[in-house]
Design an enzyme around this catalytic site. Sequence first.
Site, PDB file in Angstrom:
ATOM      1  N   LYS A   1       2.607  14.075  61.599  1.00  0.00           N
ATOM      2  CA  LYS A   1       1.988  15.448  62.170  1.00  0.00           C
ATOM      3  C   LYS A   1       0.601  14.863  62.705  1.00  0.00           C
ATOM      4  O   LYS A   1      -0.043  13.872  62.324  1.00  0.00           O
ATOM      5  CB  LYS A   1       1.963  16.317  60.819  1.00  0.00           C
TER       6      LYS A   1
ATOM      7  N   ASP B   1       0.691  17.700  51.494  1.00  0.00           N
ATOM      8  CA  ASP B   1       1.306  18.027  52.494  1.00  0.00           C
ATOM      9  C   ASP B   1       2.843  18.296  52.687  1.00  0.00           C
ATOM     10  O   ASP B   1       3.387  18.588  53.824  1.00  0.00           O
ATOM     11  CB  ASP B   1       0.778  16.925  53.670  1.00  0.00           C
TER      12      ASP B   1
HETATM   13  O1  C5P Z   1      -1.811  15.554  47.296  1.00  0.00           O
HETATM   14  P1  C5P Z   1      -1.918  14.461  47.558  1.00  0.00           P
HETATM   15  O2  C5P Z   1      -1.454  13.253  46.618  1.00  0.00           O
HETATM   16  O3  C5P Z   1      -1.277  14.007  49.004  1.00  0.00           O
HETATM   17  O4  C5P Z   1      -3.417  13.987  47.818  1.00  0.00           O
HETATM   18  C1  C5P Z   1      -4.363  12.862  47.700  1.00  0.00           C
HETATM   19  C2  C5P Z   1      -5.515  12.859  47.492  1.00  0.00           C
HETATM   20  O5  C5P Z   1      -6.145  13.533  48.384  1.00  0.00           O
HETATM   21  C3  C5P Z   1      -5.768  13.721  46.103  1.00  0.00           C
HETATM   22  O6  C5P Z   1      -5.628  12.842  45.138  1.00  0.00           O
HETATM   23  C4  C5P Z   1      -7.150  14.146  46.488  1.00  0.00           C
HETATM   24  O7  C5P Z   1      -8.195  13.162  45.900  1.00  0.00           O
HETATM   25  C5  C5P Z   1      -7.099  14.270  47.836  1.00  0.00           C
HETATM   26  N1  C5P Z   1      -7.134  15.714  48.414  1.00  0.00           N
HETATM   27  C6  C5P Z   1      -7.993  16.651  47.936  1.00  0.00           C
HETATM   28  N2  C5P Z   1      -7.597  17.957  48.174  1.00  0.00           N
HETATM   29  C7  C5P Z   1      -6.562  18.607  48.972  1.00  0.00           C
HETATM   30  C8  C5P Z   1      -5.663  17.457  49.163  1.00  0.00           C
HETATM   31  C9  C5P Z   1      -5.765  15.929  48.917  1.00  0.00           C
HETATM   32  O8  C5P Z   1      -9.031  16.488  47.527  1.00  0.00           O
HETATM   33  N3  C5P Z   1      -6.564  19.595  49.318  1.00  0.00           N
END
Ligand code: C5P
Length: 305
Positions: free
Chosen positions: A21, A146
Amino acid sequence: MSHAQQAQISSKVCFVRAYAKINLTLDVLRRQPDGYHELATVMQTIDLHDTICLTATGDQRVHMICTTPALSNLDNLAARAVDKVRQRLGWHQGVRIELYKRIPMAAGLGGGSSDAAAVLLALRQWWQLPFSSTDLLSMAASLGSDVPFFLTGGLALCEGRGERVSPLVRYWPASMRWLLLLKPVISLSTAAVFRALSATDYTDGTHSKAVSAALNAHSDPPLDHLHNGLERSVLERYPAVAQAREDLLSAGAAVVRLSGSGPTLFAPFAELASALDVQHQMQAMEYEVYLSRATNPSHGDVSLF
Ligand code: C5P
Protein backbone atom coordinates in the site's frame (compact mmCIF):
# COMPACT_ATOMS: atom_id res chain seq x y z
CA MET A 1 -14.63 -35.00 11.36
CA SER A 2 -15.99 -31.52 10.84
CA HIS A 3 -16.99 -30.05 7.52
CA ALA A 4 -14.05 -27.67 7.63
CA GLN A 5 -11.52 -30.47 8.24
CA GLN A 6 -12.89 -32.39 5.22
CA ALA A 7 -12.51 -29.28 3.08
CA GLN A 8 -8.93 -28.89 4.19
CA ILE A 9 -8.12 -32.47 3.13
CA SER A 10 -9.66 -32.04 -0.34
CA SER A 11 -7.17 -29.29 -1.13
CA LYS A 12 -3.59 -29.44 0.12
CA VAL A 13 -2.11 -26.24 -1.27
CA CYS A 14 -3.28 -22.64 -1.27
CA PHE A 15 -1.67 -19.63 -2.95
CA VAL A 16 -2.50 -16.02 -2.14
CA ARG A 17 -1.14 -12.64 -3.16
CA ALA A 18 -0.43 -9.90 -0.60
CA TYR A 19 -0.36 -6.38 -2.04
CA ALA A 20 1.60 -3.38 -0.76
CA LYS A 21 0.00 0.00 0.00
CA ILE A 22 0.85 3.67 -0.11
CA ASN A 23 -0.55 6.39 2.15
CA LEU A 24 -1.93 9.35 0.21
CA THR A 25 -2.39 11.13 3.52
CA LEU A 26 -1.47 10.41 7.12
CA ASP A 27 -2.82 12.76 9.78
CA VAL A 28 -1.52 12.04 13.27
CA LEU A 29 -4.20 13.43 15.59
CA ARG A 30 -2.75 12.72 19.04
CA ARG A 31 -0.83 10.30 21.20
CA GLN A 32 -3.14 8.04 23.17
CA PRO A 33 -2.53 6.98 26.79
CA ASP A 34 -1.66 3.43 25.54
CA GLY A 35 1.25 4.86 23.49
CA TYR A 36 -0.44 4.35 20.12
CA HIS A 37 -1.35 7.36 18.02
CA GLU A 38 -4.80 8.24 16.77
CA LEU A 39 -4.64 8.50 12.99
CA ALA A 40 -6.66 9.42 9.94
CA THR A 41 -5.01 8.03 6.81
CA VAL A 42 -6.06 7.41 3.21
CA MET A 43 -4.48 4.24 1.86
CA GLN A 44 -4.53 2.51 -1.51
CA THR A 45 -3.25 -0.97 -2.40
CA ILE A 46 -0.75 -1.16 -5.26
CA ASP A 47 0.25 -4.02 -7.53
CA LEU A 48 3.64 -4.67 -5.94
CA HIS A 49 2.93 -7.94 -4.11
CA ASP A 50 4.32 -10.86 -2.11
CA THR A 51 3.22 -14.39 -2.98
CA ILE A 52 2.36 -16.82 -0.20
CA CYS A 53 1.99 -20.59 -0.58
CA LEU A 54 0.34 -22.50 2.29
CA THR A 55 0.69 -26.31 2.39
CA ALA A 56 -0.95 -28.70 4.85
CA THR A 57 1.55 -30.82 6.81
CA GLY A 58 1.05 -33.84 9.06
CA ASP A 59 3.17 -32.69 12.01
CA GLN A 60 0.88 -30.16 13.74
CA ARG A 61 3.51 -27.41 13.45
CA VAL A 62 3.77 -24.07 11.66
CA HIS A 63 6.83 -23.79 9.39
CA MET A 64 7.90 -20.42 8.04
CA ILE A 65 10.18 -20.24 4.99
CA CYS A 66 10.82 -16.83 3.46
CA THR A 67 12.99 -15.71 0.53
CA THR A 68 14.28 -13.00 2.91
CA PRO A 69 16.21 -15.08 5.50
CA ALA A 70 15.66 -12.51 8.31
CA LEU A 71 11.92 -13.18 8.00
CA SER A 72 12.14 -17.02 8.11
CA ASN A 73 10.92 -17.37 11.68
CA LEU A 74 7.71 -17.72 13.66
CA ASP A 75 7.69 -14.02 14.63
CA ASN A 76 6.76 -13.31 11.02
CA LEU A 77 3.24 -11.84 10.97
CA ALA A 78 2.19 -14.48 8.39
CA ALA A 79 3.09 -17.26 10.86
CA ARG A 80 1.38 -15.38 13.70
CA ALA A 81 -1.76 -15.12 11.55
CA VAL A 82 -1.82 -18.92 11.01
CA ASP A 83 -1.36 -19.44 14.74
CA LYS A 84 -4.10 -16.95 15.56
CA VAL A 85 -6.58 -18.94 13.44
CA ARG A 86 -5.46 -22.30 14.86
CA GLN A 87 -5.85 -20.98 18.41
CA ARG A 88 -9.26 -19.54 17.63
CA LEU A 89 -10.41 -22.92 16.29
CA GLY A 90 -8.52 -25.05 18.81
CA TRP A 91 -6.97 -26.89 15.85
CA HIS A 92 -3.45 -28.31 15.51
CA GLN A 93 -3.36 -28.64 11.72
CA GLY A 94 0.26 -28.27 10.53
CA VAL A 95 0.94 -25.61 7.90
CA ARG A 96 4.05 -24.81 5.87
CA ILE A 97 4.20 -21.16 4.82
CA GLU A 98 6.42 -20.24 1.88
CA LEU A 99 6.67 -16.49 1.45
CA TYR A 100 8.11 -15.06 -1.76
CA LYS A 101 8.94 -11.55 -0.54
CA ARG A 102 8.96 -8.75 -3.10
CA ILE A 103 7.67 -5.89 -0.93
CA PRO A 104 10.67 -4.33 0.84
CA MET A 105 10.51 -4.92 4.62
CA ALA A 106 10.30 -2.13 7.24
CA ALA A 107 9.69 0.26 4.36
CA GLY A 108 6.30 1.91 5.03
CA LEU A 109 4.56 -0.21 2.39
CA GLY A 110 2.65 -2.48 4.78
CA GLY A 111 4.26 -5.71 3.54
CA GLY A 112 4.13 -7.63 6.84
CA SER A 113 0.57 -6.47 7.59
CA SER A 114 -0.56 -7.42 4.10
CA ASP A 115 0.97 -10.90 4.43
CA ALA A 116 -0.96 -11.39 7.69
CA ALA A 117 -4.28 -10.28 6.16
CA ALA A 118 -3.70 -12.46 3.08
CA VAL A 119 -3.14 -15.49 5.33
CA LEU A 120 -6.39 -14.81 7.25
CA LEU A 121 -8.35 -14.53 3.98
CA ALA A 122 -6.65 -17.60 2.50
CA LEU A 123 -7.32 -19.81 5.55
CA ARG A 124 -10.95 -18.72 5.66
CA GLN A 125 -11.42 -19.85 2.06
CA TRP A 126 -9.15 -22.93 2.20
CA TRP A 127 -10.61 -24.33 5.45
CA GLN A 128 -14.09 -22.94 4.70
CA LEU A 129 -14.28 -21.21 8.06
CA PRO A 130 -17.51 -19.56 9.16
CA PHE A 131 -15.72 -16.40 10.33
CA SER A 132 -17.85 -13.24 10.19
CA SER A 133 -16.33 -9.93 9.08
CA THR A 134 -16.24 -8.90 12.75
CA ASP A 135 -14.28 -12.07 13.67
CA LEU A 136 -11.77 -11.43 10.92
CA LEU A 137 -11.45 -7.75 11.82
CA SER A 138 -10.74 -8.48 15.47
CA MET A 139 -8.10 -11.11 14.60
CA ALA A 140 -6.57 -8.69 12.07
CA ALA A 141 -6.48 -5.74 14.53
CA SER A 142 -4.78 -7.91 17.15
CA LEU A 143 -1.98 -8.67 14.65
CA GLY A 144 -1.26 -5.02 13.73
CA SER A 145 -2.82 -1.62 13.12
CA ASP A 146 -2.68 -1.85 9.29
CA VAL A 147 -3.86 -5.48 9.00
CA PRO A 148 -7.64 -4.67 8.96
CA PHE A 149 -7.14 -2.37 5.93
CA PHE A 150 -5.62 -5.22 3.93
CA LEU A 151 -8.69 -7.46 4.47
CA THR A 152 -10.44 -5.31 1.86
CA GLY A 153 -7.63 -3.22 0.33
CA GLY A 154 -8.46 -0.85 -2.52
CA LEU A 155 -8.89 2.77 -1.46
CA ALA A 156 -9.95 3.46 2.14
CA LEU A 157 -9.94 6.01 4.93
CA CYS A 158 -8.54 4.35 8.07
CA GLU A 159 -9.05 5.88 11.51
CA GLY A 160 -8.37 5.11 15.17
CA ARG A 161 -5.10 3.16 15.33
CA GLY A 162 -5.79 2.41 11.67
CA GLU A 163 -8.27 -0.38 12.35
CA ARG A 164 -11.48 1.58 11.59
CA VAL A 165 -11.65 1.13 7.82
CA SER A 166 -14.12 3.03 5.61
CA PRO A 167 -13.80 2.01 1.95
CA LEU A 168 -13.87 4.95 -0.47
CA VAL A 169 -15.26 5.03 -3.99
CA ARG A 170 -13.20 3.10 -6.57
CA TYR A 171 -11.72 6.14 -8.23
CA TRP A 172 -8.06 6.79 -8.92
CA PRO A 173 -6.88 10.11 -10.42
CA ALA A 174 -5.36 10.04 -13.91
CA SER A 175 -2.53 12.24 -12.58
CA MET A 176 -1.47 9.28 -10.38
CA ARG A 177 -1.83 6.49 -12.93
CA TRP A 178 1.80 5.42 -12.48
CA LEU A 179 3.54 5.30 -9.12
CA LEU A 180 7.30 5.30 -8.83
CA LEU A 181 8.46 3.96 -5.47
CA LEU A 182 11.96 4.58 -4.18
CA LYS A 183 13.20 2.60 -1.19
CA PRO A 184 16.24 4.28 0.43
CA VAL A 185 18.84 1.79 1.75
CA ILE A 186 17.86 2.29 5.40
CA SER A 187 15.01 0.43 7.14
CA LEU A 188 12.91 2.23 9.75
CA SER A 189 11.04 0.97 12.80
CA THR A 190 7.49 2.31 12.81
CA ALA A 191 7.59 2.59 16.60
CA ALA A 192 10.79 4.72 16.49
CA VAL A 193 9.30 7.04 13.87
CA PHE A 194 6.15 7.61 15.96
CA ARG A 195 8.25 8.16 19.10
CA ALA A 196 10.21 10.95 17.33
CA LEU A 197 7.10 13.05 16.65
CA SER A 198 6.54 16.40 18.29
CA ALA A 199 3.16 17.98 19.04
CA THR A 200 3.62 20.35 16.08
CA ASP A 201 3.36 17.35 13.74
CA TYR A 202 -0.22 16.69 14.89
CA THR A 203 -3.11 17.73 12.64
CA ASP A 204 -6.86 17.46 13.09
CA GLY A 205 -7.60 15.07 10.22
CA THR A 206 -8.34 17.86 7.72
CA HIS A 207 -5.96 16.49 5.10
CA SER A 208 -7.44 13.00 5.09
CA LYS A 209 -10.99 14.40 5.06
CA ALA A 210 -10.20 16.73 2.13
CA VAL A 211 -8.56 13.96 0.08
CA SER A 212 -11.36 11.47 0.85
CA ALA A 213 -13.97 14.05 -0.19
CA ALA A 214 -12.13 14.89 -3.43
CA LEU A 215 -11.73 11.24 -4.41
CA ASN A 216 -15.35 10.45 -3.53
CA ALA A 217 -16.32 13.33 -5.88
CA HIS A 218 -14.07 11.81 -8.61
CA SER A 219 -11.71 14.75 -8.59
CA ASP A 220 -7.97 15.05 -8.07
CA PRO A 221 -6.95 15.52 -4.44
CA PRO A 222 -5.50 18.99 -3.77
CA LEU A 223 -1.70 18.58 -3.65
CA ASP A 224 -1.29 20.51 -0.39
CA HIS A 225 -3.52 17.92 1.27
CA LEU A 226 -1.25 15.00 0.29
CA HIS A 227 0.19 15.39 3.77
CA ASN A 228 2.06 12.83 5.85
CA GLY A 229 2.53 13.89 9.49
CA LEU A 230 5.55 11.55 9.86
CA GLU A 231 7.43 13.09 6.91
CA ARG A 232 8.99 16.13 8.62
CA SER A 233 10.58 14.04 11.35
CA VAL A 234 11.80 11.31 8.94
CA LEU A 235 13.34 13.82 6.51
CA GLU A 236 15.09 15.67 9.35
CA ARG A 237 16.42 12.59 11.11
CA TYR A 238 17.41 10.49 8.11
CA PRO A 239 19.51 12.41 5.53
CA ALA A 240 19.41 9.44 3.13
CA VAL A 241 15.65 9.92 2.77
CA ALA A 242 15.94 13.71 2.32
CA GLN A 243 18.65 13.15 -0.35
CA ALA A 244 16.51 10.58 -2.19
CA ARG A 245 13.63 13.05 -2.19
CA GLU A 246 15.85 15.80 -3.65
CA ASP A 247 17.13 13.39 -6.31
CA LEU A 248 13.58 12.44 -7.35
CA LEU A 249 12.57 16.09 -7.62
CA SER A 250 15.73 16.98 -9.61
CA ALA A 251 15.03 14.08 -11.98
CA GLY A 252 11.63 15.55 -12.84
CA ALA A 253 9.12 14.18 -10.31
CA ALA A 254 6.58 16.94 -9.59
CA VAL A 255 5.32 15.43 -6.33
CA VAL A 256 7.20 13.22 -3.84
CA ARG A 257 5.74 11.92 -0.59
CA LEU A 258 6.70 9.52 2.18
CA SER A 259 4.60 6.35 2.41
CA GLY A 260 3.52 5.49 5.97
CA SER A 261 6.44 5.63 8.39
CA GLY A 262 8.87 5.33 5.47
CA PRO A 263 11.54 5.30 4.35
CA THR A 264 9.90 4.56 0.96
CA LEU A 265 9.02 7.63 -1.09
CA PHE A 266 6.46 7.61 -3.88
CA ALA A 267 6.08 9.92 -6.86
CA PRO A 268 2.88 9.84 -8.96
CA PHE A 269 2.91 10.33 -12.76
CA ALA A 270 0.15 10.69 -15.35
CA GLU A 271 2.23 9.14 -18.12
CA LEU A 272 4.30 5.99 -18.27
CA ALA A 273 7.06 7.65 -20.34
CA SER A 274 7.68 10.30 -17.66
CA ALA A 275 7.68 7.69 -14.88
CA LEU A 276 10.14 5.52 -16.83
CA ASP A 277 12.41 8.50 -17.49
CA VAL A 278 12.69 9.23 -13.75
CA GLN A 279 12.98 5.51 -12.95
CA HIS A 280 15.98 5.16 -15.30
CA GLN A 281 17.69 8.19 -13.77
CA MET A 282 17.19 6.77 -10.27
CA GLN A 283 18.46 3.33 -11.31
CA ALA A 284 21.56 4.98 -12.78
CA MET A 285 22.14 6.42 -9.28
CA GLU A 286 21.76 2.86 -7.91
CA TYR A 287 18.54 3.50 -6.04
CA GLU A 288 16.08 0.64 -5.43
CA VAL A 289 12.99 1.65 -7.42
CA TYR A 290 9.70 0.01 -8.37
CA LEU A 291 7.17 1.12 -10.94
CA SER A 292 3.70 0.28 -9.72
CA ARG A 293 0.04 1.28 -9.98
CA ALA A 294 -3.07 1.31 -7.82
CA THR A 295 -4.95 -1.99 -7.71
CA ASN A 296 -8.23 -3.17 -6.20
CA PRO A 297 -7.61 -6.78 -5.15
CA SER A 298 -10.43 -9.26 -4.79
CA HIS A 299 -10.71 -12.33 -2.61
CA GLY A 300 -10.37 -14.30 -5.86
CA ASP A 301 -6.64 -13.85 -5.43
CA VAL A 302 -6.73 -17.10 -3.41
CA SER A 303 -6.01 -20.23 -5.53
CA LEU A 304 -6.66 -23.72 -4.11
CA PHE A 305 -5.09 -26.92 -5.49
O1 C5P B 1 0.23 -1.87 15.22
P1 C5P B 1 1.62 -2.08 14.78
O2 C5P B 1 2.27 -3.23 15.49
O3 C5P B 1 1.78 -2.19 13.30
O4 C5P B 1 2.42 -0.77 15.20
C1 C5P B 1 3.82 -0.71 15.29
C2 C5P B 1 4.21 0.43 16.20
O5 C5P B 1 3.91 1.68 15.58
C3 C5P B 1 3.47 0.46 17.51
O6 C5P B 1 4.15 -0.29 18.48
C4 C5P B 1 3.45 1.94 17.86
O7 C5P B 1 4.66 2.30 18.47
C5 C5P B 1 3.41 2.61 16.52
N1 C5P B 1 2.04 3.00 16.13
C6 C5P B 1 1.46 4.09 16.75
N2 C5P B 1 0.17 4.45 16.40
C7 C5P B 1 -0.50 3.77 15.46
C8 C5P B 1 0.08 2.66 14.81
C9 C5P B 1 1.36 2.31 15.18
O8 C5P B 1 2.06 4.75 17.61
N3 C5P B 1 -1.73 4.14 15.13
